[in-house]
Design a protein around this motif. Sequence first.
Motif, PDB file in Angstrom:
ATOM      1  N   VAL A 289     109.262  66.675 -69.281  1.00  0.00           N
ATOM      2  CA  VAL A 289     109.097  68.082 -68.931  1.00  0.00           C
ATOM      3  C   VAL A 289     108.056  68.232 -67.819  1.00  0.00           C
ATOM      4  O   VAL A 289     108.172  69.104 -66.951  1.00  0.00           O
ATOM      5  CB  VAL A 289     108.697  68.909 -70.164  1.00  0.00           C
ATOM      6  N   LEU A 290     107.047  67.372 -67.835  1.00  0.00           N
ATOM      7  CA  LEU A 290     106.033  67.414 -66.781  1.00  0.00           C
ATOM      8  C   LEU A 290     106.668  67.092 -65.431  1.00  0.00           C
ATOM      9  O   LEU A 290     106.380  67.747 -64.427  1.00  0.00           O
ATOM     10  CB  LEU A 290     104.907  66.428 -67.102  1.00  0.00           C
ATOM     11  N   SER A 291     107.526  66.083 -65.403  1.00  0.00           N
ATOM     12  CA  SER A 291     108.233  65.747 -64.167  1.00  0.00           C
ATOM     13  C   SER A 291     109.135  66.888 -63.740  1.00  0.00           C
ATOM     14  O   SER A 291     109.250  67.191 -62.539  1.00  0.00           O
ATOM     15  CB  SER A 291     109.055  64.465 -64.365  1.00  0.00           C
ATOM     16  N   TYR A 292     109.774  67.548 -64.694  1.00  0.00           N
ATOM     17  CA  TYR A 292     110.649  68.684 -64.388  1.00  0.00           C
ATOM     18  C   TYR A 292     109.861  69.803 -63.726  1.00  0.00           C
ATOM     19  O   TYR A 292     110.315  70.412 -62.750  1.00  0.00           O
ATOM     20  CB  TYR A 292     111.301  69.172 -65.685  1.00  0.00           C
ATOM     21  N   GLN A 293     108.655  70.089 -64.248  1.00  0.00           N
ATOM     22  CA  GLN A 293     107.833  71.144 -63.669  1.00  0.00           C
ATOM     23  C   GLN A 293     107.391  70.786 -62.254  1.00  0.00           C
ATOM     24  O   GLN A 293     107.396  71.626 -61.354  1.00  0.00           O
ATOM     25  CB  GLN A 293     106.601  71.393 -64.558  1.00  0.00           C
ATOM     26  N   GLU A 294     107.024  69.521 -62.044  1.00  0.00           N
ATOM     27  CA  GLU A 294     106.541  69.101 -60.721  1.00  0.00           C
ATOM     28  C   GLU A 294     107.611  69.227 -59.656  1.00  0.00           C
ATOM     29  O   GLU A 294     107.312  69.604 -58.515  1.00  0.00           O
ATOM     30  CB  GLU A 294     106.040  67.648 -60.813  1.00  0.00           C
TER      31      GLU A 294
ATOM     32  N   PHE B  46      98.304  73.055 -57.373  1.00  0.00           N
ATOM     33  CA  PHE B  46      97.532  71.866 -57.051  1.00  0.00           C
ATOM     34  C   PHE B  46      97.479  70.919 -58.245  1.00  0.00           C
ATOM     35  O   PHE B  46      97.649  69.704 -58.109  1.00  0.00           O
ATOM     36  CB  PHE B  46      96.112  72.253 -56.625  1.00  0.00           C
ATOM     37  N   LEU B  47      97.254  71.482 -59.429  1.00  0.00           N
ATOM     38  CA  LEU B  47      97.193  70.658 -60.639  1.00  0.00           C
ATOM     39  C   LEU B  47      98.572  70.120 -61.005  1.00  0.00           C
ATOM     40  O   LEU B  47      98.703  68.964 -61.431  1.00  0.00           O
ATOM     41  CB  LEU B  47      96.626  71.478 -61.801  1.00  0.00           C
ATOM     42  N   MET B  48      99.610  70.938 -60.822  1.00  0.00           N
ATOM     43  CA  MET B  48     100.956  70.538 -61.248  1.00  0.00           C
ATOM     44  C   MET B  48     101.508  69.367 -60.438  1.00  0.00           C
ATOM     45  O   MET B  48     102.360  68.632 -60.928  1.00  0.00           O
ATOM     46  CB  MET B  48     101.914  71.725 -61.164  1.00  0.00           C
ATOM     47  N   GLN B  49     101.037  69.186 -59.213  1.00  0.00           N
ATOM     48  CA  GLN B  49     101.539  68.054 -58.442  1.00  0.00           C
ATOM     49  C   GLN B  49     101.154  66.731 -59.089  1.00  0.00           C
ATOM     50  O   GLN B  49     101.845  65.724 -58.927  1.00  0.00           O
ATOM     51  CB  GLN B  49     101.027  68.112 -57.011  1.00  0.00           C
ATOM     52  N   PHE B  50     100.082  66.731 -59.906  1.00  0.00           N
ATOM     53  CA  PHE B  50      99.660  65.521 -60.591  1.00  0.00           C
ATOM     54  C   PHE B  50     100.508  65.230 -61.824  1.00  0.00           C
ATOM     55  O   PHE B  50     100.346  64.188 -62.457  1.00  0.00           O
ATOM     56  CB  PHE B  50      98.174  65.614 -60.981  1.00  0.00           C
ATOM     57  N   TYR B  51     101.425  66.151 -62.166  1.00  0.00           N
ATOM     58  CA  TYR B  51     102.384  65.881 -63.232  1.00  0.00           C
ATOM     59  C   TYR B  51     103.286  64.703 -62.870  1.00  0.00           C
ATOM     60  O   TYR B  51     103.966  64.149 -63.741  1.00  0.00           O
ATOM     61  CB  TYR B  51     103.261  67.104 -63.492  1.00  0.00           C
ATOM     62  N   ASN B  52     103.309  64.342 -61.586  1.00  0.00           N
ATOM     63  CA  ASN B  52     104.077  63.184 -61.149  1.00  0.00           C
ATOM     64  C   ASN B  52     103.663  61.935 -61.901  1.00  0.00           C
ATOM     65  O   ASN B  52     104.467  61.032 -62.127  1.00  0.00           O
ATOM     66  CB  ASN B  52     103.889  62.979 -59.640  1.00  0.00           C
ATOM     67  N   ILE B  53     102.392  61.877 -62.293  1.00  0.00           N
ATOM     68  CA  ILE B  53     101.888  60.823 -63.189  1.00  0.00           C
ATOM     69  C   ILE B  53     101.703  61.493 -64.542  1.00  0.00           C
ATOM     70  O   ILE B  53     100.752  62.259 -64.742  1.00  0.00           O
ATOM     71  CB  ILE B  53     100.571  60.224 -62.670  1.00  0.00           C
ATOM     72  N   VAL B  54     102.595  61.230 -65.464  1.00  0.00           N
ATOM     73  CA  VAL B  54     102.659  62.027 -66.697  1.00  0.00           C
ATOM     74  C   VAL B  54     101.380  61.926 -67.524  1.00  0.00           C
ATOM     75  O   VAL B  54     101.010  62.873 -68.217  1.00  0.00           O
ATOM     76  CB  VAL B  54     103.889  61.626 -67.546  1.00  0.00           C
ATOM     77  N   THR B  55     100.686  60.809 -67.451  1.00  0.00           N
ATOM     78  CA  THR B  55      99.429  60.677 -68.194  1.00  0.00           C
ATOM     79  C   THR B  55      98.397  61.664 -67.684  1.00  0.00           C
ATOM     80  O   THR B  55      97.702  62.327 -68.466  1.00  0.00           O
ATOM     81  CB  THR B  55      98.891  59.240 -68.085  1.00  0.00           C
ATOM     82  N   ILE B  56      98.291  61.791 -66.367  1.00  0.00           N
ATOM     83  CA  ILE B  56      97.360  62.751 -65.785  1.00  0.00           C
ATOM     84  C   ILE B  56      97.814  64.171 -66.097  1.00  0.00           C
ATOM     85  O   ILE B  56      96.994  65.045 -66.424  1.00  0.00           O
ATOM     86  CB  ILE B  56      97.244  62.534 -64.263  1.00  0.00           C
ATOM     87  N   GLY B  57      99.124  64.431 -66.027  1.00  0.00           N
ATOM     88  CA  GLY B  57      99.641  65.757 -66.337  1.00  0.00           C
ATOM     89  C   GLY B  57      99.326  66.186 -67.755  1.00  0.00           C
ATOM     90  O   GLY B  57      98.894  67.327 -67.991  1.00  0.00           O
ATOM     91  N   ALA B  58      99.521  65.288 -68.708  1.00  0.00           N
ATOM     92  CA  ALA B  58      99.218  65.610 -70.106  1.00  0.00           C
ATOM     93  C   ALA B  58      97.723  65.846 -70.290  1.00  0.00           C
ATOM     94  O   ALA B  58      97.311  66.738 -71.048  1.00  0.00           O
ATOM     95  CB  ALA B  58      99.686  64.472 -71.012  1.00  0.00           C
ATOM     96  N   ALA B  59      96.894  65.073 -69.588  1.00  0.00           N
ATOM     97  CA  ALA B  59      95.437  65.242 -69.676  1.00  0.00           C
ATOM     98  C   ALA B  59      95.015  66.597 -69.100  1.00  0.00           C
ATOM     99  O   ALA B  59      94.101  67.248 -69.627  1.00  0.00           O
ATOM    100  CB  ALA B  59      94.737  64.106 -68.949  1.00  0.00           C
ATOM    101  N   ILE B  60      95.665  67.041 -68.034  1.00  0.00           N
ATOM    102  CA  ILE B  60      95.337  68.338 -67.431  1.00  0.00           C
ATOM    103  C   ILE B  60      95.627  69.466 -68.412  1.00  0.00           C
ATOM    104  O   ILE B  60      94.795  70.371 -68.611  1.00  0.00           O
ATOM    105  CB  ILE B  60      96.129  68.523 -66.120  1.00  0.00           C
ATOM    106  N   ILE B  61      96.807  69.436 -69.035  1.00  0.00           N
ATOM    107  CA  ILE B  61      97.142  70.493 -69.997  1.00  0.00           C
ATOM    108  C   ILE B  61      96.171  70.478 -71.169  1.00  0.00           C
ATOM    109  O   ILE B  61      95.693  71.530 -71.623  1.00  0.00           O
ATOM    110  CB  ILE B  61      98.591  70.315 -70.495  1.00  0.00           C
ATOM    111  N   ALA B  62      95.850  69.296 -71.673  1.00  0.00           N
ATOM    112  CA  ALA B  62      94.912  69.187 -72.794  1.00  0.00           C
ATOM    113  C   ALA B  62      93.547  69.749 -72.416  1.00  0.00           C
ATOM    114  O   ALA B  62      92.920  70.482 -73.201  1.00  0.00           O
ATOM    115  CB  ALA B  62      94.790  67.730 -73.227  1.00  0.00           C
ATOM    116  N   LEU B  63      93.064  69.433 -71.224  1.00  0.00           N
ATOM    117  CA  LEU B  63      91.755  69.914 -70.782  1.00  0.00           C
ATOM    118  C   LEU B  63      91.748  71.430 -70.642  1.00  0.00           C
ATOM    119  O   LEU B  63      90.793  72.099 -71.069  1.00  0.00           O
ATOM    120  CB  LEU B  63      91.386  69.249 -69.455  1.00  0.00           C
ATOM    121  N   LEU B  64      92.804  72.003 -70.074  1.00  0.00           N
ATOM    122  CA  LEU B  64      92.872  73.459 -69.932  1.00  0.00           C
ATOM    123  C   LEU B  64      92.903  74.143 -71.298  1.00  0.00           C
ATOM    124  O   LEU B  64      92.236  75.173 -71.503  1.00  0.00           O
ATOM    125  CB  LEU B  64      94.117  73.847 -69.127  1.00  0.00           C
ATOM    126  N   PHE B  65      93.647  73.595 -72.237  1.00  0.00           N
ATOM    127  CA  PHE B  65      93.707  74.167 -73.575  1.00  0.00           C
ATOM    128  C   PHE B  65      92.330  74.111 -74.253  1.00  0.00           C
ATOM    129  O   PHE B  65      91.925  75.065 -74.930  1.00  0.00           O
ATOM    130  CB  PHE B  65      94.734  73.417 -74.419  1.00  0.00           C
TER     131      PHE B  65
END
Length: 573
Positions: free
Chosen positions: A32-37, A67-86
């Motif tokens: 889903v992270l890749s889909y969003q990116e 800017f943050l969503m472009q890092f969803y290309n690396i799913v580990t970083i994308g998941a970490a971004i969502i976790a940090l925002l939450f």
Amino acid sequence: MKRLLSKYWKIGLTILFGLAVFLFWRFRYPFVLSYQEQLQLFLFDDDYFFLERMSEPGGFARYIAEFLMQFYNIVTIGAAIIALLFMLIQRLTWQLFYPRKIVGKLYVMSFIPVLMLWYAMGDENVMLTYIVSLMIALALILLWRKVPYLPRIVKWCLLLVILPLVYWLIGPMALLVALWIHPVWGFYVMGCMLLSAHYLPFPMIRVVLGVSYYRVPSTLPYVLIAIPVVYLLQGVALVFFRRFGHALSKVGKRGAVVCSVIVVVAAALLIPMNFDKKKYELIEYDYLVRVGDWNGIIAKAEKQMPDLPMSVSATNLALGMTNQLGERAFDFYQHGSEGLLPKFERNFATGQLKGEIYFNLGMVNTAQRFAFEAMEAIPNYNKSGRVMKRLAETNLINGQYEVARKYLRILEKTIFYRRWAQRTMAMLDDGQGGKSIDAHPLYGTLRKYRLQDDLLSSDRELDKICGQLFLHNQQNMMAAQYLLMMPLLDKDVPRFMQFVQAVQKRIPYNPRSCQEGIAFAFFQQRQNPPQGFINDYVLRRMNEFANVYGSDKNSPELDRFKNTVWYYLMVGQ
């Protein structure tokens, strides 16, 4: 140890929550992270910042989110971004609305808004802009509470200037800031919103609901509306806490545990309900097609039989790319000719999948057309990095180097497509007049496969197109596989026999499905097939099927032949 736990248990609970969010997105829904990116194209460009994003209300929050969503290309970083925002939103919620000395034991209640946000993100059209705007709004409310005492006239003057600016930076979420300060300021911000709607090129409903909070224009799920309402109710509850805090402070450990269990159980039951299984299955297939994980697609189909046109088409594409379509097509559920090419629907995923099929068949111009269709089908009118890359590739193959260079220059302004664009640009600038493209393992091959003459094609004539592709280049095994599979899936045995004879005159291609189709055709004519065309095992199975089917068309023994052409033609799926 006990003292440390009593002091740091709240922050520890927040960290555990963040870990749960990270694991959820990293291992349950990484695709889903890749889909969003792929539904955006973030550019490091002044025009992109000033003319495209800052020219709309909420544009600053949208810029940060993209800017943050472009890092969803690396799913580990994308998941970490969502976790940090939450985690940040949860901590801001606690700092703002729950007096720690009064109701410290009810810390779990500060997770309710962010759990609602987690539930809302089950809708793939919820934009990260909403989350960023909410976080900024909560931070501004907290900052305003910490502003030292100022005369009322000074505060009023500050708010008259600051609130319109806040609205332009984060969009309608500024209304939450204004209403929390005082209802009067809420009316002021609403006036700013209505005034901006008069001049902006957006419908008023879209301005009111947020230009970039939700991917589908002029709509917003109820849960996204409910989250700010919950915060306003919590603000009202502050008065209650101040008056009756002595009673709440007597809440014992048992009461706190009961509240925590209720919140956790409710979240565990409700959050998965908004993650539609079928929809996310298709998103996963799209991701696997994008990365070219053909074996991964086949393994997924083996684990759970695909039954939708898009998932069946992705499975057949994977079988074709691994040269297994003729051998294993009927091991999986088939959806008629739509199983090879799904019907066109005006959405991004279907357009992209059809484009991938045409691209790998060698129909480069048609793939290019579907790339345009896919990008135009993005509901919020974004551009797509994935599509932009495909448009560069199709123009490279067609020899339209200046057009390809235009797309590559755009991709050079990104992070994750930059290196690919630079490497590809180097092939254009090698001074060899396209020889580097000819030598490329993918682009050079497709350049040989593509038809040189212009023609109009139709989805209903895919077999004719595949026939032309095969006759043009007999190494194009994708075209050969699709050519023979199309009449079988349409249950048109005479047409299949014409195609199989044309193919076998040119290449030694006789997989299991072809043998079963030939055996069935001769069986219908009450003739024995020529020796050498069909192996003994297929003939023996054909006779067994005929005996069982002849004695009882509804016999459960027919299930032994579910993966055969005969079962598909006579019984169906």
